[in-house]
Every structure is written in structure tokens, then in C-alpha cells.
Write a protein that holds these residues in place. Sequence first.
Motif, PDB file in Angstrom:
ATOM      1  N   LYS A  30       0.864  -1.183   0.000  1.00 23.82           N
ATOM      2  CA  LYS A  30       0.000   0.000   0.000  1.00 23.82           C
ATOM      3  C   LYS A  30       0.899   1.232   0.000  1.00 23.82           C
ATOM      4  CE  LYS A  30      -4.090  -2.012   2.171  1.00 23.82           C
ATOM      5  NZ  LYS A  30      -5.073  -1.891   3.274  1.00 23.82           N
ATOM      6  N   LEU A  31       0.631   2.137  -0.932  1.00 18.99           N
ATOM      7  CA  LEU A  31       1.516   3.271  -1.165  1.00 18.99           C
ATOM      8  C   LEU A  31       0.951   4.542  -0.548  1.00 18.99           C
ATOM      9  CD1 LEU A  31       2.368   2.566  -4.908  1.00 18.99           C
ATOM     10  CD2 LEU A  31       3.506   1.703  -2.859  1.00 18.99           C
ATOM     11  N   GLY A  32       1.854   5.522  -0.389  1.00 21.00           N
ATOM     12  CA  GLY A  32       1.486   6.831   0.137  1.00 21.00           C
ATOM     13  C   GLY A  32       1.936   7.938  -0.797  1.00 21.00           C
ATOM     14  N   ARG A  33       2.651   8.894  -0.237  1.00 20.95           N
ATOM     15  CA  ARG A  33       3.077  10.059  -1.018  1.00 20.95           C
ATOM     16  C   ARG A  33       4.185   9.690  -2.000  1.00 20.95           C
ATOM     17  NH1 ARG A  33       3.487  11.966   4.172  1.00 20.95           N
ATOM     18  NH2 ARG A  33       5.732  12.169   3.920  1.00 20.95           N
ATOM     19  N   ARG A  34       4.300  10.504  -3.037  1.00 19.33           N
ATOM     20  CA  ARG A  34       5.358  10.350  -4.038  1.00 19.33           C
ATOM     21  C   ARG A  34       6.133  11.652  -4.139  1.00 19.33           C
ATOM     22  NH1 ARG A  34       4.441   6.088  -7.952  1.00 19.33           N
ATOM     23  NH2 ARG A  34       2.524   4.957  -7.474  1.00 19.33           N
ATOM     24  N   GLY A  35       7.404  11.528  -4.479  1.00 18.73           N
ATOM     25  CA  GLY A  35       8.219  12.714  -4.671  1.00 18.73           C
ATOM     26  C   GLY A  35       9.685  12.358  -4.787  1.00 18.73           C
ATOM     27  N   GLY A  36      10.394  13.086  -5.659  1.00 20.49           N
ATOM     28  CA  GLY A  36      11.822  12.857  -5.826  1.00 20.49           C
ATOM     29  C   GLY A  36      12.155  11.471  -6.320  1.00 20.49           C
ATOM     30  N   HIS A  37      11.299  10.892  -7.189  1.00 23.38           N
ATOM     31  CA  HIS A  37      11.490   9.552  -7.759  1.00 23.38           C
ATOM     32  C   HIS A  37      11.385   8.448  -6.703  1.00 23.38           C
ATOM     33  CE1 HIS A  37      12.619  11.449 -11.496  1.00 23.38           C
ATOM     34  NE2 HIS A  37      13.560  12.130 -10.875  1.00 23.38           N
ATOM     35  N   TYR A  38      10.771   8.756  -5.557  1.00 21.11           N
ATOM     36  CA  TYR A  38      10.539   7.746  -4.526  1.00 21.11           C
ATOM     37  C   TYR A  38       9.063   7.757  -4.151  1.00 21.11           C
ATOM     38  CZ  TYR A  38      15.509   6.883  -3.812  1.00 21.11           C
ATOM     39  OH  TYR A  38      16.816   6.508  -3.988  1.00 21.11           O
ATOM     40  N   VAL A  39       8.600   6.637  -3.621  1.00 23.54           N
ATOM     41  CA  VAL A  39       7.209   6.507  -3.203  1.00 23.54           C
ATOM     42  C   VAL A  39       7.166   5.878  -1.818  1.00 23.54           C
ATOM     43  CG1 VAL A  39       7.021   4.302  -4.424  1.00 23.54           C
ATOM     44  CG2 VAL A  39       4.951   5.543  -3.800  1.00 23.54           C
ATOM     45  N   GLU A  40       6.290   6.390  -0.983  1.00 22.05           N
ATOM     46  CA  GLU A  40       6.142   5.884   0.383  1.00 22.05           C
ATOM     47  C   GLU A  40       5.407   4.542   0.371  1.00 22.05           C
ATOM     48  OE1 GLU A  40       3.930   7.109   4.590  1.00 22.05           O
ATOM     49  OE2 GLU A  40       3.710   8.342   2.796  1.00 22.05           O
ATOM     50  N   VAL A  41       5.912   3.593   1.163  1.00 18.76           N
ATOM     51  CA  VAL A  41       5.267   2.290   1.331  1.00 18.76           C
ATOM     52  C   VAL A  41       4.719   2.234   2.751  1.00 18.76           C
ATOM     53  CG1 VAL A  41       5.546  -0.201   1.286  1.00 18.76           C
ATOM     54  CG2 VAL A  41       6.816   1.219  -0.332  1.00 18.76           C
ATOM     55  N   ARG A  42       3.403   2.203   2.873  1.00 22.14           N
ATOM     56  CA  ARG A  42       2.764   2.217   4.190  1.00 22.14           C
ATOM     57  C   ARG A  42       2.543   0.827   4.757  1.00 22.14           C
ATOM     58  NH1 ARG A  42      -1.767   7.065   3.358  1.00 22.14           N
ATOM     59  NH2 ARG A  42      -0.237   8.760   3.137  1.00 22.14           N
ATOM     60  N   GLU A  43       2.321  -0.166   3.882  1.00 27.98           N
ATOM     61  CA  GLU A  43       2.103  -1.540   4.334  1.00 27.98           C
ATOM     62  C   GLU A  43       2.715  -2.507   3.333  1.00 27.98           C
ATOM     63  OE1 GLU A  43      -1.923  -2.552   5.157  1.00 27.98           O
ATOM     64  OE2 GLU A  43      -2.330  -0.745   6.332  1.00 27.98           O
ATOM     65  N   GLY A  44       3.171  -3.665   3.847  1.00 25.97           N
ATOM     66  CA  GLY A  44       3.636  -4.742   2.981  1.00 25.97           C
ATOM     67  C   GLY A  44       5.134  -4.874   2.851  1.00 25.97           C
ATOM     68  N   LEU A  45       5.913  -3.992   3.469  1.00 24.68           N
ATOM     69  CA  LEU A  45       7.364  -4.021   3.286  1.00 24.68           C
ATOM     70  C   LEU A  45       8.044  -3.600   4.581  1.00 24.68           C
ATOM     71  CD1 LEU A  45       9.326  -4.606   0.925  1.00 24.68           C
ATOM     72  CD2 LEU A  45       9.416  -2.159   0.504  1.00 24.68           C
ATOM     73  N   LYS A  46       9.226  -4.198   4.822  1.00 24.03           N
ATOM     74  CA  LYS A  46      10.008  -3.855   6.002  1.00 24.03           C
ATOM     75  C   LYS A  46      11.282  -3.140   5.576  1.00 24.03           C
ATOM     76  CE  LYS A  46       8.402  -7.803   8.751  1.00 24.03           C
ATOM     77  NZ  LYS A  46       8.825  -9.018   9.497  1.00 24.03           N
ATOM     78  N   GLU A  47      11.796  -2.343   6.488  1.00 27.07           N
ATOM     79  CA  GLU A  47      13.028  -1.606   6.205  1.00 27.07           C
ATOM     80  C   GLU A  47      14.187  -2.587   5.991  1.00 27.07           C
ATOM     81  OE1 GLU A  47      15.727   2.024   8.147  1.00 27.07           O
ATOM     82  OE2 GLU A  47      13.941   1.246   9.192  1.00 27.07           O
ATOM     83  N   GLY A  48      14.966  -2.348   4.946  1.00 32.59           N
ATOM     84  CA  GLY A  48      16.114  -3.185   4.642  1.00 32.59           C
ATOM     85  C   GLY A  48      15.845  -4.270   3.618  1.00 32.59           C
ATOM     86  N   GLU A  49      14.599  -4.598   3.354  1.00 30.49           N
ATOM     87  CA  GLU A  49      14.289  -5.601   2.337  1.00 30.49           C
ATOM     88  C   GLU A  49      14.613  -5.049   0.954  1.00 30.49           C
ATOM     89  OE1 GLU A  49      10.879  -8.612   3.704  1.00 30.49           O
ATOM     90  OE2 GLU A  49      10.142  -6.582   3.425  1.00 30.49           O
ATOM     91  N   ALA A  50      15.290  -5.853   0.146  1.00 24.33           N
ATOM     92  CA  ALA A  50      15.720  -5.426  -1.184  1.00 24.33           C
ATOM     93  C   ALA A  50      14.590  -5.617  -2.180  1.00 24.33           C
ATOM     94  CB  ALA A  50      16.955  -6.201  -1.628  1.00 24.33           C
ATOM     95  N   VAL A  51      14.303  -4.569  -2.944  1.00 21.45           N
ATOM     96  CA  VAL A  51      13.274  -4.634  -3.981  1.00 21.45           C
ATOM     97  C   VAL A  51      13.936  -4.475  -5.340  1.00 21.45           C
ATOM     98  CG1 VAL A  51      11.460  -3.772  -2.471  1.00 21.45           C
ATOM     99  CG2 VAL A  51      12.809  -2.160  -3.794  1.00 21.45           C
ATOM    100  N   VAL A  52      13.370  -5.135  -6.333  1.00 20.20           N
ATOM    101  CA  VAL A  52      13.907  -5.071  -7.694  1.00 20.20           C
ATOM    102  C   VAL A  52      13.532  -3.725  -8.304  1.00 20.20           C
ATOM    103  CG1 VAL A  52      13.900  -6.133  -9.975  1.00 20.20           C
ATOM    104  CG2 VAL A  52      13.749  -7.554  -7.930  1.00 20.20           C
TER     105      VAL A  52
END
Length: 476
Positions: free
Chosen positions: A412-434
Amino acid sequence: MTTFRSLTILTFGIGLGAGAYWAAQQPLLLLSSHLTTPAAAAGRSVLYYRDPSGAPFWSSGPKKDSQGRDYLPVYDDEEFGPPPKQKAAEASRKILYYRNPMGLPDTSPVPKKDPMGMDYIPVYEGEDTDDGLIKLSPGKIQRTGEQSEPAARRVIRTLVRAPGTIQLDERRVSVIAMRAESYVQKVADVTTGTRVTKGQPLMEIYSPAISSAAAEYLATIDSRTTGANELYDRGSKQRLLNLDVPEAVIATMRKTQTAPIAIQWSSPRDGIVLERNAVEGMRAQPGDVLFRIADISVVWALIDVAERDLGSIAVGQPVTVRARSFPGRVFDGKISVIYPQVNPQTRTARARIELTNKDFALLPDMYVDAEIETGSEEPVLAVPDNAILDTGSRQTVLIDKGEGRFEPRDVKLGRRGGHYVEVREGLKEGEAVVTSANFLIDAESNLKAALKSFAEADAPTKSQLPSGAKTVGGRK
């Protein structure tokens, strides 16, 4: 007959000898085919490095053997096959079924060839598991250029841009209109666009109603002896004020004890003459606008904010305004009002920004561009926006588990900005995403899922198999 048998045996012996010779020469030919020159290797991707002696050893990077010889590179366009270790691992695994080499939804429980003569590709046990992971070989990963980045906490600031125009501050506009029938006797040397100051003379007018009220006011001053006359004096002065006679003119009449024939009208504020309708000798009816003056030291920027950005802005937020007439110059202001209405045609809402305009550079109806920086200063968990696989109703990322394993996960996503998007649910800090080639990995996953469903639908049952048929890798 004996001669024919002798010739047959001789021919067969020659064939065996030739076959043995070519079989002995095949490793040398295969080895020489991989000793490519630097010019031929340019622009090609190296899958891995193999032992120069042909031993079952390989390396993911350049390496030397025990005798000091360099490992030989195996490129992506060569048919040398998987590394020796991978071959040994595949030999010990069970084959579940064989899939079409062209990616068609066609599988077979036994080895076969397609109409073009290509062998069906085996699907091994472990590659067809239901754990939800996508598994790719090292060669495919290197060819697709897969890259990953860990999810981390970042400050996301979004820049909302909106066009607009400069408008006058409604509170800083004055209109000079007569409240009684009047005649303009003289007009000062001011025209539309002239900058005037408060108290500067604009015109002289004659009004019978004002002259009558002025005479009455002077008479009450001369005969003022009792308290009743004092009240009458205040009433006569108020009559002059009701006719909009300036206070300075009333004070001069009281001091000189004379009622002038023509009354001098002056500017009520500092500003610019936006409208001049007064002409010498004209007759002005009550309500006729003779002058319109505006103070432009403070102006408004009315901007149109897109409907999707309305939740990001608020009253009091700082705004940077740039006028198209002054490249490189910045005007700073704050949002003072967000109008409670959305334009049904443009799907925008209007916001008002107050701007200081000391040098009067900003003029009414001038085009401007506003930039509003939104977002919180607190860091949030974020990933690069190109890591998101968005179908509109579902947002997914691919978690890099290492060793060619990838896990699709809904977020579940949140705000966007600077080529990044906030992840509110479903992901933990440090997990590598493709972040690169995720669409190719997703396509590979969809292909495998489709092949599996077709294989399950087309797999023959026991009753359909001929007698004596054997199973391959657990499938009939």
C-alpha cells in the motif's frame, strides 16, 4: 557373399574409427570455439567462467586454476550449456515435465521436439513449487540486467506546480463617485496609469447640494450659543460627511468661515489610477465613477491547483511564485485562502497567495507559475518509484531473496516525490526490492504460471494412459 561381408565389416570399421576420431577432436574444437578474441568478445555479456582444462569447475568472476591458467569466459550467445556444477545439480533432480521452447502453452510428460526440431525444455522439481517465489537462472538474471535496492527511510517532499495570474487585492481598491448631482470644473494632470499619493488633488467639482450644506454648517457655527445649537452644528457637519466631502475641506471651511464654490477632491490612498472618467465641464450623476485607484504594493496570485493535489496543500503554506516576465526572479508568499469550489471543466480549485510588490513589478493579469513544497519532514519507508508494478487496482513489488529467487508482494503506497514513493504496508526496512527488469521478471512469472495451469489441465489421467506407460518426475 564372402566379399560382400568383408566390405561391410571394413566399412563399419572405418565408420567407427572416424567416429572415434571426431569424438576425440570434439573437446578440442569446443575449447577452441570459446577462445574468442577481444574484438569478438566486445559487446557480449559473460555468463560465467569455466575451468580451462574442462574439469567440472566454474566461477562467477575471473579466476586462475592451480597451474596459473585463466578461467575461460562463457558468453550469453554461446551454446556451451550451464556450468558443470549446475549440470551435476540438474542431473540429481527430478524432471516434472517438459515445456515448449518457444513459450507456447504446450507441455509434455516425456522428451519431445517441436515442429521446428527444437527440444522441449525440462522443468525440474523445485522450479514448479507453490511457495509463491519466482526462480530465475543466473544467466537470465545477468541478461535482464536485474538490479535491487533496499527499502529505507527517506524524507519525501512533493512539489506541487500550478499556473495562475496576478490580481488586485480587493481591499486596496478605491472608487471616487459623487453622492449628489455635481459638475466637474477642473481635472488635475492625472491619467490612467498615473501613480498618485494619498491626499493628492484629482479634480474640483461644484455641487448645489454640497454648497447648501456648507452654508448651513457655517451658519450654525456663527449662531452657536446654546447646547441645542451645538447638536445642530454636529448634524450639519454630518450632512457634509454624508455627501462625502473630505475632512480636510470641512476643516478649512471652519477655519476660514467661508464656503468655497468648488470643492477640491483628492486621492483617498496611494496607488495607480486604473480608471479616469472625469472630464472638465461634465455633469456627474449620483453613483457615477469618476476615478478608480488601486494600491498594488500588495497583490494576489490566483492559482489553479489540480484536484489530485488539493489534499497536499493548506492555508499558511509557503509558496514560491515566478513571473514569466522576469526569468530567474522569485516572489515569496503564503497561501491565504483556498476557495471552496472545484471548476467542473478543468477539475481545478483556486487558491489565493498574497505577494509583496514593493517595486510594482507584478501587474494585474500577469501570468505566473507557483510551486508549493508539500510533505512532512519526518522520514518514511520508501522505495524507488520504478520498483512498483502498478495495475491500477493493485500495487506490487518484487522482493529479492537472493540466489535468483524473487517474491511478489502487494504493498500500500502513500506520497510520491523525488522519484521515490512511500510504502505504508507490505514491506520492512532493509528488504531489497527489484528496481530494474522487474517487468521482465514478472512476465517470466506469468509465463510459468500459465504453463503450469496448461500442464495441469492437459495432464492425462491414469485411465487415459496406455497400459505400461511410465511416470516421469511424478507426472503421468
